[in-house]
Design an enzyme around this catalytic site. Structure first.
Site, PDB file in Angstrom:
ATOM      1  N   HIS A  88       0.814  -1.217   0.000  1.00  0.00           N
ATOM      2  CA  HIS A  88       0.000   0.000   0.000  1.00  0.00           C
ATOM      3  C   HIS A  88       0.850   1.270   0.000  1.00  0.00           C
ATOM      4  O   HIS A  88       1.916   1.337   0.599  1.00  0.00           O
ATOM      5  CB  HIS A  88      -0.932   0.003   1.215  1.00  0.00           C
ATOM      6  CG  HIS A  88      -0.211  -0.098   2.531  1.00  0.00           C
ATOM      7  ND1 HIS A  88       0.282   0.998   3.197  1.00  0.00           N
ATOM      8  CD2 HIS A  88       0.103  -1.168   3.293  1.00  0.00           C
ATOM      9  CE1 HIS A  88       0.860   0.619   4.316  1.00  0.00           C
ATOM     10  NE2 HIS A  88       0.767  -0.697   4.406  1.00  0.00           N
ATOM     11  N   ASP A  89       0.364   2.257  -0.729  1.00  0.00           N
ATOM     12  CA  ASP A  89       0.914   3.617  -0.748  1.00  0.00           C
ATOM     13  C   ASP A  89       2.310   3.714  -1.353  1.00  0.00           C
ATOM     14  O   ASP A  89       3.010   4.705  -1.150  1.00  0.00           O
ATOM     15  CB  ASP A  89       0.927   4.222   0.669  1.00  0.00           C
ATOM     16  CG  ASP A  89      -0.445   4.199   1.312  1.00  0.00           C
ATOM     17  OD1 ASP A  89      -1.359   4.850   0.781  1.00  0.00           O
ATOM     18  OD2 ASP A  89      -0.622   3.500   2.342  1.00  0.00           O
ATOM     19  N   GLY A 132       5.096  -1.086   2.741  1.00  0.00           N
ATOM     20  CA  GLY A 132       4.251   0.078   2.527  1.00  0.00           C
ATOM     21  C   GLY A 132       5.029   1.375   2.440  1.00  0.00           C
ATOM     22  O   GLY A 132       6.091   1.535   3.052  1.00  0.00           O
TER      23      GLY A 132
END
Length: 261
Positions: A123-124, A141
């Site tokens: 994520h991200d 992440g």
């Protein structure tokens, strides 16, 4: 325009949008909120969840899992997204997750990247263009990987760490700190092993610029000086190629610290 060619055994949500020329294989699942640009190829058994925007000409091979929920205990089902550019190749069993609210809500992948089998993008993350992630390379992440970086097989990048442009990581590299641009790194934990001379030459970086990067490397990482003092010396020596400016800016902006020899 050529209409999408959808296998009769594919499951495609009516709310998904597929551009002209797309093909979707058997048993693929494409969820609501997915947008595929023209001429994308989705193999059999691929799962793509939304919100997810994927540009033109991407190839997603069988069993990949794209745009799925982030593997983050704080995620509570928010409508975060994955945004992917054009002409990426996503091989078997690759996983690319959507963003989280605390990370800005978007995982962003550029264009012309190659993700070999079993890679993971958490994520991200932010990935530039022309990046290669070899088999089972893994990003935690909030990682950023800049243009033309190459991550060797089984390498792993720590949460919030960065890999600079044109850097190359050997297989099995564990990188808890930022890898500066133009460098070669390997090991657990990672250490620098000089600059990526061959990669820079192949991409048309002028010889004089490569020599400047070599000189900067020796001053920054081999002179024994404090890094702040070494950066000042690089500037005093008149090393003024744009690549040197980017290297110094990368070092100054580090949050996790810089990988060294």
């Amino acid at each position: 325009m050529t209409a999408p060619a959808l296998h009769s055994l594919a499951l495609i949500d009516p709310a998904a949008r597929l551009g002209p020329g797309c093909t979707v294989g058997a048993f693929a699942i494409i969820g609501a909120g997915v947008e595929l640009g023209p001429d994308c190829r989705v193999g059999p058994h691929v799962v793509i969840e939304g919100p997810c925007r994927i540009g033109r000409g991407n190839q997603i091979f069988q069993f990949a899992s794209i745009g799925t929920a982030p593997q983050d205990l704080g995620y509570a089902g928010e409508a975060t997204e994955l945004v992917m550019g054009e002409h990426n190749v996503v091989r078997e069993f690759v996983t690319i997750n959507r963003g989280t609210v605390k990370g800005g809500g978007v995982t962003r992948v550029g264009s012309h990247n190659l993700f070999m089998a079993y890679c993971h993008v958490a994520h991200d993350c932010r990935i530039g263009d022309h990046v290669v992630m070899a088999n089972a390379a893994t990003l935690a992440g909030h990682v950023s990987v800049d243009d033309h970086a190459i991550l060797g097989g089984l390498s792993a990048i720590h949460q919030f760490a960065r890999v600079g442009a044109h850097a190359i990581l050997g297989g099995g590299t564990m990188a808890p700190l930022d890898i500066p641009p133009y460098m070669m790194a390997a090991g657990n934990h990672a250490s620098l092993h000089g600059i990526n001379v061959r990669g820079l030459a192949r991409r048309g970086i002028p010889r004089d610029t490569i020599l400047q990067i070599k000189r900067a490397y020796r001053i920054l990482f081999r002179s024994g000086q404090r890094l702040e003092d070494a950066m000042e010396e690089v500037q005093r020596r008149g090393l003024d190629a744009p690549e040197i400016t980017r290297l110094l800016e990368f070092i100054r902006s580090t949050r996790r610290g810089i990988t060294r020899p």
